[in-house]
Every structure is written in structure tokens, then in C-alpha cells.
Design a protein around this motif. Structure first.
Motif, mmCIF file in Angstrom:
data_model
loop_
_atom_site.group_PDB
_atom_site.id
_atom_site.type_symbol
_atom_site.label_atom_id
_atom_site.label_comp_id
_atom_site.label_asym_id
_atom_site.label_seq_id
_atom_site.Cartn_x
_atom_site.Cartn_y
_atom_site.Cartn_z
ATOM 1 N N VAL A 28 0.854 -1.188 0.000
ATOM 2 C CA VAL A 28 0.000 0.000 0.000
ATOM 3 C C VAL A 28 0.888 1.236 0.000
ATOM 4 N N THR A 29 0.683 2.099 -0.998
ATOM 5 C CA THR A 29 1.502 3.299 -1.128
ATOM 6 C C THR A 29 0.684 4.587 -1.044
ATOM 7 N N GLY A 30 -0.630 4.452 -0.913
ATOM 8 C CA GLY A 30 -1.449 5.655 -0.821
ATOM 9 C C GLY A 30 -2.893 5.324 -0.502
ATOM 10 N N ILE A 31 -3.661 6.373 -0.211
ATOM 11 C CA ILE A 31 -5.083 6.208 0.055
ATOM 12 C C ILE A 31 -5.879 7.153 -0.842
ATOM 13 N N LYS A 32 -7.106 6.740 -1.147
ATOM 14 C CA LYS A 32 -8.039 7.564 -1.919
ATOM 15 C C LYS A 32 -9.173 7.946 -0.973
ATOM 16 N N PHE A 33 -9.535 9.216 -0.997
ATOM 17 C CA PHE A 33 -10.612 9.637 -0.107
ATOM 18 C C PHE A 33 -11.342 10.856 -0.655
ATOM 19 N N ASP A 61 -10.323 -0.433 7.318
ATOM 20 C CA ASP A 61 -10.666 0.078 5.988
ATOM 21 C C ASP A 61 -9.532 -0.040 4.979
ATOM 22 N N VAL A 62 -8.328 0.346 5.384
ATOM 23 C CA VAL A 62 -7.199 0.309 4.453
ATOM 24 C C VAL A 62 -6.934 -1.135 4.021
ATOM 25 N N SER A 63 -6.943 -2.039 4.970
ATOM 26 C CA SER A 63 -6.733 -3.453 4.649
ATOM 27 C C SER A 63 -7.812 -3.964 3.702
ATOM 28 N N VAL A 91 -6.833 -7.250 1.316
ATOM 29 C CA VAL A 91 -6.327 -8.171 2.333
ATOM 30 C C VAL A 91 -7.488 -9.044 2.811
ATOM 31 N N PRO A 92 -7.295 -10.359 2.889
ATOM 32 C CA PRO A 92 -8.385 -11.221 3.383
ATOM 33 C C PRO A 92 -8.835 -10.767 4.775
#
Length: 200
Positions: free
Chosen positions: A124-129, A155-157, A162-163
Motif C-alpha cells: 500500500v503506497t497511498g489512500i483515496k478519499f 478500511d485500508v486493509s 487483504v483477506p
């Protein structure tokens, strides 16, 4: 505690979720010189202590940042200073947390609804929001060297594929005698605390 005035770009550390875990993670990162962004769906940091009036710190002995927060809290909250049970006023907790974040240089972005992630080679290199309660609902993408998921729901997982599991596992999975025979979708309810006051 700074609120970014423009769309942020790249950070050393992005912490998603501003409950006790997210607050302490962002403080630790910022104090080590990392440009740190703390994002949360709510208006204020503090998580369940603020949102649901969970007005107690548990898990003594307190160490590290939790100890620091408890010492500062005791200095302004007479109820908390009296000792166990460590019950405090939510406003006082918020005052302490906001001050610590500000002093450490953590940038706090409230009303942030995470709805996706950026991944590169299974990392994971970033988030969208998007931001609530703002005129423009444009998607924002923020990248970071380290992304920490301290959201209450993972949320990120989840958005990274991610399972995950919602509910209880079957007894046979971990040989737990107290687990249900078959997996189900039951979860523990939140713990609610409230204040009672005489109004007349």
C-alpha cells in the motif's frame, strides 16, 4: 496540530483512523521527524473516547505515549486525577490530544472518507478519499512511504484486498471450546458509557 490548507501530496507516514491507536502512532512518527498525516472520518481526533463517550483508560500500567497522555489529562481533569477507575471528561481528553498532535507537527485531516487505496507490488503506497462537509467532493489521492491502518473497521486493509472476516470463526478453526460450532456473522456490540446529571 495543523489542518492542511490544500490537497496534500506525499507524506512519510499516513495514519488512517484517529482513535487512541492512530493518535499514538502519528505522535510517534512525527516525533521522529516524519512528515505525518492523520486522517479520520470524524471532526475530531480521539475515536470512541470522543464519539461514544468511552470515558476511561484501561490496561494499566500505562507506559509510553498513553502514560504521557494520562499525566497531562490528570493535570487538567480532577476526576481522572483521583485514580482508578480512570474516568475523565471527553472534552479534557480532546484538549490533551489536540495539543500533543499540534506540538508534534502532525497534520490532521478531519471528515475524510477513505474509499480506496493505491498499491504497488502488493504494498500500500497511498489512500483515496473524499472530504465530507466541504463544497467540492473531489477524490483526493495521498501517497506515503508508510501507511498505517488504525481504522476501527480495517478500511485500508479491506480496500487493499487483504483477506478479512466479519463475525466469529468456527470452533474447529482454532480449537476453541467457547467458539460457536459454525462460523457466523455475530460481533460484539460497542461498550457504551454515559453521564447522568440532575437537571432540576
Amino acid at each position: 496540530m495543523k489542518v492542511p490548507a490544500r490537497k496534500p501530496d506525499h507524506y512519510d507516514v499516513i495514519v488512517c483512523g484517529a482513535g487512541p491507536a492512530g493518535v499514538t502512532a502519528s505522535l510517534a512518527a512525527a516525533r521522529r521527524g516524519a512528515r505525518t498525516l492523520l486522517v479520520d472520518e470524524d471532526a475530531n481526533p480521539g475515536g470512541a473516547h470522543i464519539d461514544h463517550f468511552i470515558l476511561a483508560l484501561c490496561g494499566e500500567p500505562f507506559e509510553g505515549l498513553i502514560k504521557e497522555i494520562s499525566v497531562d489529562l490528570a493535570a487538567i481533569d480532577s476526576s481522572f486525577a483521583r485514580g482508578w477507575p480512570h474516568v475523565f471528561d471527553a472534552h479534557n481528553y480532546l484538549v490533551v490530544v489536540r495539543r500533543k498532535l499540534r506540538e508534534a507537527g502532525v497534520e490532521f485531516l478531519p471528515h475524510t472518507c477513505i474509499h480506496g487505496t493505491v498499491t504497488e507490488r502488493e504494498r500500500v503506497t497511498g489512500i483515496k478519499f473524499t472530504r465530507r462537509n466541504v463544497t467540492a467532493q473531489d477524490e483526493v489521492i495521498v501517497t506515503g512511504k508508510v501507511i498505517i491502518d488504525s481504522t476501527g473497521n480495517g478500511d485500508v486493509s479491506f480496500f487493499s484486498g487483504v483477506p478479512n472476516r466479519f463475525g466469529r470463526e468456527a470452533r474447529s478453526e482454532f480449537d476453541e471450546s467457547f467458539a460457536p460450532e459454525a462460523a457466523d456473522r455475530y460481533v460484539q456490540q460497542l461498550t457504551w458509557m454515559y453521564q447522568v446529571a440532575k437537571t432540576r
